[in-house]
Design a protein around this motif. Structure first.
Motif, PDB file in Angstrom:
ATOM      1  N   VAL A   1     -39.330   3.727  21.236  1.00  0.00           N
ATOM      2  CA  VAL A   1     -38.106   2.976  20.968  1.00  0.00           C
ATOM      3  C   VAL A   1     -38.329   1.501  21.234  1.00  0.00           C
ATOM      4  O   VAL A   1     -39.039   1.116  22.166  1.00  0.00           O
ATOM      5  CB  VAL A   1     -36.950   3.496  21.853  1.00  0.00           C
ATOM      6  N   GLY A   2     -37.722   0.644  20.412  1.00  0.00           N
ATOM      7  CA  GLY A   2     -37.725  -0.792  20.617  1.00  0.00           C
ATOM      8  C   GLY A   2     -36.317  -1.342  20.482  1.00  0.00           C
ATOM      9  O   GLY A   2     -35.466  -0.742  19.797  1.00  0.00           O
ATOM     10  N   VAL A   3     -36.055  -2.477  21.142  1.00  0.00           N
ATOM     11  CA  VAL A   3     -34.717  -3.076  21.134  1.00  0.00           C
ATOM     12  C   VAL A   3     -34.804  -4.541  20.733  1.00  0.00           C
ATOM     13  O   VAL A   3     -35.651  -5.283  21.244  1.00  0.00           O
ATOM     14  CB  VAL A   3     -34.034  -2.961  22.512  1.00  0.00           C
ATOM     15  N   LEU A   4     -33.914  -4.960  19.827  1.00  0.00           N
ATOM     16  CA  LEU A   4     -33.755  -6.353  19.445  1.00  0.00           C
ATOM     17  C   LEU A   4     -32.391  -6.832  19.935  1.00  0.00           C
ATOM     18  O   LEU A   4     -31.362  -6.275  19.552  1.00  0.00           O
ATOM     19  CB  LEU A   4     -33.839  -6.511  17.923  1.00  0.00           C
ATOM     20  N   PHE A   5     -32.392  -7.837  20.803  1.00  0.00           N
ATOM     21  CA  PHE A   5     -31.151  -8.406  21.310  1.00  0.00           C
ATOM     22  C   PHE A   5     -30.892  -9.760  20.659  1.00  0.00           C
ATOM     23  O   PHE A   5     -31.753 -10.650  20.685  1.00  0.00           O
ATOM     24  CB  PHE A   5     -31.220  -8.623  22.827  1.00  0.00           C
ATOM     25  N   ASP A   6     -29.708  -9.938  20.088  1.00  0.00           N
ATOM     26  CA  ASP A   6     -29.234 -11.278  19.766  1.00  0.00           C
ATOM     27  C   ASP A   6     -28.913 -11.970  21.086  1.00  0.00           C
ATOM     28  O   ASP A   6     -28.791 -11.325  22.135  1.00  0.00           O
ATOM     29  CB  ASP A   6     -27.996 -11.186  18.874  1.00  0.00           C
ATOM     30  N   VAL A   7     -28.775 -13.292  21.069  1.00  0.00           N
ATOM     31  CA  VAL A   7     -28.547 -14.042  22.307  1.00  0.00           C
ATOM     32  C   VAL A   7     -27.118 -14.571  22.385  1.00  0.00           C
ATOM     33  O   VAL A   7     -26.317 -14.133  23.208  1.00  0.00           O
ATOM     34  CB  VAL A   7     -29.572 -15.185  22.451  1.00  0.00           C
ATOM     35  N   ASP A   8     -26.771 -15.528  21.530  1.00  0.00           N
ATOM     36  CA  ASP A   8     -25.438 -16.138  21.586  1.00  0.00           C
ATOM     37  C   ASP A   8     -24.379 -15.129  21.162  1.00  0.00           C
ATOM     38  O   ASP A   8     -24.450 -14.549  20.075  1.00  0.00           O
ATOM     39  CB  ASP A   8     -25.379 -17.372  20.677  1.00  0.00           C
ATOM     40  N   GLY A   9     -23.396 -14.937  22.037  1.00  0.00           N
ATOM     41  CA  GLY A   9     -22.336 -13.982  21.765  1.00  0.00           C
ATOM     42  C   GLY A   9     -22.616 -12.589  22.276  1.00  0.00           C
ATOM     43  O   GLY A   9     -21.716 -11.756  22.347  1.00  0.00           O
ATOM     44  N   VAL A  10     -23.878 -12.313  22.630  1.00  0.00           N
ATOM     45  CA  VAL A  10     -24.259 -11.009  23.181  1.00  0.00           C
ATOM     46  C   VAL A  10     -24.639 -11.140  24.653  1.00  0.00           C
ATOM     47  O   VAL A  10     -24.145 -10.397  25.507  1.00  0.00           O
ATOM     48  CB  VAL A  10     -25.431 -10.399  22.388  1.00  0.00           C
ATOM     49  N   LEU A  11     -25.515 -12.087  24.944  1.00  0.00           N
ATOM     50  CA  LEU A  11     -25.972 -12.325  26.306  1.00  0.00           C
ATOM     51  C   LEU A  11     -25.394 -13.612  26.888  1.00  0.00           C
ATOM     52  O   LEU A  11     -25.121 -13.676  28.094  1.00  0.00           O
ATOM     53  CB  LEU A  11     -27.504 -12.395  26.337  1.00  0.00           C
ATOM     54  N   LEU A  12     -25.204 -14.610  26.035  1.00  0.00           N
ATOM     55  CA  LEU A  12     -24.730 -15.921  26.484  1.00  0.00           C
ATOM     56  C   LEU A  12     -23.572 -16.394  25.629  1.00  0.00           C
ATOM     57  O   LEU A  12     -23.429 -15.995  24.470  1.00  0.00           O
ATOM     58  CB  LEU A  12     -25.856 -16.965  26.401  1.00  0.00           C
ATOM     59  N   ARG A  13     -22.739 -17.271  26.229  1.00  0.00           N
ATOM     60  CA  ARG A  13     -21.770 -18.059  25.476  1.00  0.00           C
ATOM     61  C   ARG A  13     -22.077 -19.506  25.802  1.00  0.00           C
ATOM     62  O   ARG A  13     -21.682 -20.012  26.851  1.00  0.00           O
ATOM     63  CB  ARG A  13     -20.337 -17.713  25.883  1.00  0.00           C
ATOM     64  N   GLY A  14     -22.848 -20.185  24.916  1.00  0.00           N
ATOM     65  CA  GLY A  14     -23.346 -21.510  25.255  1.00  0.00           C
ATOM     66  C   GLY A  14     -24.344 -21.382  26.385  1.00  0.00           C
ATOM     67  O   GLY A  14     -25.302 -20.631  26.315  1.00  0.00           O
ATOM     68  N   GLY A  15     -24.100 -22.123  27.480  1.00  0.00           N
ATOM     69  CA  GLY A  15     -24.976 -22.045  28.639  1.00  0.00           C
ATOM     70  C   GLY A  15     -24.504 -21.079  29.699  1.00  0.00           C
ATOM     71  O   GLY A  15     -25.097 -21.007  30.785  1.00  0.00           O
ATOM     72  N   SER A  16     -23.444 -20.316  29.423  1.00  0.00           N
ATOM     73  CA  SER A  16     -22.884 -19.383  30.398  1.00  0.00           C
ATOM     74  C   SER A  16     -23.294 -17.957  30.067  1.00  0.00           C
ATOM     75  O   SER A  16     -23.320 -17.558  28.895  1.00  0.00           O
ATOM     76  CB  SER A  16     -21.350 -19.480  30.417  1.00  0.00           C
ATOM     77  N   VAL A  17     -23.599 -17.192  31.102  1.00  0.00           N
ATOM     78  CA  VAL A  17     -23.997 -15.794  30.923  1.00  0.00           C
ATOM     79  C   VAL A  17     -22.761 -14.919  30.771  1.00  0.00           C
ATOM     80  O   VAL A  17     -21.819 -15.028  31.559  1.00  0.00           O
ATOM     81  CB  VAL A  17     -24.843 -15.310  32.121  1.00  0.00           C
ATOM     82  N   ILE A  18     -22.747 -14.073  29.763  1.00  0.00           N
ATOM     83  CA  ILE A  18     -21.688 -13.076  29.634  1.00  0.00           C
ATOM     84  C   ILE A  18     -21.845 -12.081  30.784  1.00  0.00           C
ATOM     85  O   ILE A  18     -22.951 -11.586  31.035  1.00  0.00           O
ATOM     86  CB  ILE A  18     -21.781 -12.377  28.265  1.00  0.00           C
ATOM     87  N   PRO A  19     -20.776 -11.795  31.534  1.00  0.00           N
ATOM     88  CA  PRO A  19     -20.912 -10.980  32.760  1.00  0.00           C
ATOM     89  C   PRO A  19     -21.674  -9.678  32.586  1.00  0.00           C
ATOM     90  O   PRO A  19     -22.433  -9.267  33.471  1.00  0.00           O
ATOM     91  CB  PRO A  19     -19.444 -10.724  33.148  1.00  0.00           C
ATOM     92  N   ALA A  20     -21.522  -9.010  31.464  1.00  0.00           N
ATOM     93  CA  ALA A  20     -22.188  -7.714  31.274  1.00  0.00           C
ATOM     94  C   ALA A  20     -23.684  -7.847  31.044  1.00  0.00           C
ATOM     95  O   ALA A  20     -24.416  -6.856  31.142  1.00  0.00           O
ATOM     96  CB  ALA A  20     -21.553  -6.981  30.088  1.00  0.00           C
ATOM     97  N   ALA A  21     -24.166  -9.056  30.754  1.00  0.00           N
ATOM     98  CA  ALA A  21     -25.561  -9.208  30.332  1.00  0.00           C
ATOM     99  C   ALA A  21     -26.549  -8.877  31.447  1.00  0.00           C
ATOM    100  O   ALA A  21     -27.520  -8.138  31.233  1.00  0.00           O
ATOM    101  CB  ALA A  21     -25.802 -10.624  29.815  1.00  0.00           C
ATOM    102  N   ARG A  22     -26.350  -9.439  32.640  1.00  0.00           N
ATOM    103  CA  ARG A  22     -27.293  -9.166  33.741  1.00  0.00           C
ATOM    104  C   ARG A  22     -27.268  -7.687  34.117  1.00  0.00           C
ATOM    105  O   ARG A  22     -28.314  -7.092  34.387  1.00  0.00           O
ATOM    106  CB  ARG A  22     -26.952 -10.034  34.952  1.00  0.00           C
ATOM    107  N   ARG A  23     -26.086  -7.094  34.139  1.00  0.00           N
ATOM    108  CA  ARG A  23     -25.999  -5.662  34.463  1.00  0.00           C
ATOM    109  C   ARG A  23     -26.738  -4.834  33.417  1.00  0.00           C
ATOM    110  O   ARG A  23     -27.430  -3.864  33.740  1.00  0.00           O
ATOM    111  CB  ARG A  23     -24.528  -5.225  34.527  1.00  0.00           C
TER     112      ARG A  23
END
Length: 408
Positions: free
Chosen positions: A32-54
């Motif tokens: 299995v492999g995973v592709l993560f988008d960044v903006d809107g999934v992990l980050l909003r600008g320079g801020s981390v979306i709370p669920a991302a680190r978890r």
């Protein structure tokens, strides 16, 4: 309108898959492999979306190594690959290598026929350094072109020259291509100078020739019309800049602006390149399933579903690789010899970015006219904008993947 209704019917809040799954140290025999988008999934600008680190903590073992191959695929392109890896590592509190990052311009390093020719580059950030790291040897920036030809950029009265300046540096003729890395800072300057180069075949100091038999190649990275930062609503992306350029070119010449290549999601070229990086992390073993997590129907979901269609047709040998790529994006992609492609690509939509299930789609018109960049070979079909799964955030996406791939 029927497309919009079908998408909305599929993506209702009641369809969210929010699963509680504990991290696993081993997965089933499937690769299995995973592709993560960044903006809107992990980050909003320079801020981390709370669920991302978890979410990412659930994907690493006690040694902080990823449980399976992971690549971060973003349409951003105003930085170097290793800088983006450092930024993501710092913000997300996991170690991410440059080889795990795909920027919108990353596949350009495979287009070697352009590398030894003089090219004009547009965008922001260290564009010259970016171009050099991709293999381009002779690079001219918009700032250098404007300095060499100061009478061309006349919109800003405060920057108009009061006399005809002389420059000691003579720039080479733009020989082969214009490379559009991403949205520039001064749109009016970039639009003017790009048109000047196109309509003079690389000699912007000359008079326009709108009857040129051949158009200079244009390589565009990132078709996003919209992207998600800290603002409440999405921001204009590079796709909007491209629409402006196309409109100006058509108005002046009566012809359609043609692209030699269009890169970044949803380009099949980008997904093929990202799969190669996943394979490298997997000791070059074939992958069975790729999960692609994103927040944008018209780039992340469309691209992943288009790639899934490509994989299915590839495995049934119904069409050649080159024809399939041309059907999807109009960008010729070199066939990878002896490359065993994944069996499938599953798209997962999160609702922390561009897509908001509680907001109407822009204008409530045909989705292809309001949300997808108007590439001639990009055709919106209902199944291409329908995600395999829809979840609340990236943590729920990871929970879903772990449950799907854990031993029963």
């Amino acid at each position: 309108a029927s497309t919009v209704r079908q998408v909305r019917g599929t993506l209702s809040l009641s369809n969210w898959s929010v699963l509680q799954t504990s991290p696993v140290s081993h997965l089933s025999g499937r690769q299995v492999g995973v592709l993560f988008d960044v903006d809107g999934v992990l980050l909003r600008g320079g801020s981390v979306i709370p669920a991302a680190r978890r979410a990412l903590r659930k994907l690493v073992d006690q040694n902080q190594s990823f449980l399976f191959p992971v690549v971060f695929v973003t349409n951003a392109g105003s930085c170097l690959r290793h800088h983006k890896a450092q930024q993501l590592s710092h913000l997300l509190d996991v170690q991410i290598a440059p080889e795990q990052v795909v920027l919108s311009h990353s596949p350009l390093h495979m287009m070697e026929t352009f590398h030894n020719k003089c090219v004009l580059v547009s965008g922001q950030g260290p564009v010259t350094q970016i171009a050099h790291t991709l293999g381009f040897q002779k690079v001219v920036t918009m700032e250098e072109l404007s300095e060499q030809h100061p009478l061309l950029d006349m919109v800003d009265h405060s920057r108009r020259p009061t006399s005809t300046p002389s420059s000691s540096r003579i720039l080479p003729q733009i020989q082969v291509a214009i490379i559009l890395f991403g949205e520039p800072i001064r749109w009016e300057t970039n639009l003017q100078l790009i048109v000047d180069v196109l309509l003079t075949n690389g000699r912007p100091g000359c008079v326009y020739d709108t009857r040129l038999s051949a158009q200079m190649p244009v390589l565009a990275c990132n078709m996003d019309l919209l992207w998600m930062a800290e603002a409440p609503s999405p921001r204009l992306g590079h796709g909007m800049f491209l629409l402006c350029l196309e409109s100006i070119y058509r108005k002046l010449t009566g012809r359609r602006l043609e692209y030699e290549a269009v890169l970044g999601k949803p380009s099949l070229f980008t997904y093929q390149y990202a799969e190669q990086l996943l394979r490298q992390q997997n000791q070059n073993h074939k992958l069975s399933t790729i999960y692609a997590v994103g927040d944008n129907l018209m780039t992340d979901i469309y691209g992943a579903n288009l790639y899934n269609r490509y994989l299915a047709k590839h495995h049934t040998d119904t069409m050649s690789d080159t024809k399939l790529v041309a059907q999807g994006t109009g960008t010729p992609v070199p066939v990878v010899e002896e490359f065993a492609f994944a069996a499938q690509c599953r798209s997962i939509l999160v609702c922390t970015g561009v897509y908001n299930p509680q907001s109407p789609l822009p204008g409530d018109q045909n989705v292809s006219e309001t949300m997808l960049h108007g590439q001639n070979d990009l055709k919106v079909e209902p199944d291409l904008v329908e995600p395999s799964h829809m979840v609340e955030d990236v943590e729920a996406a990871v929970d879903l993947m772990l449950q799907q791939e854990s031993p029963n």
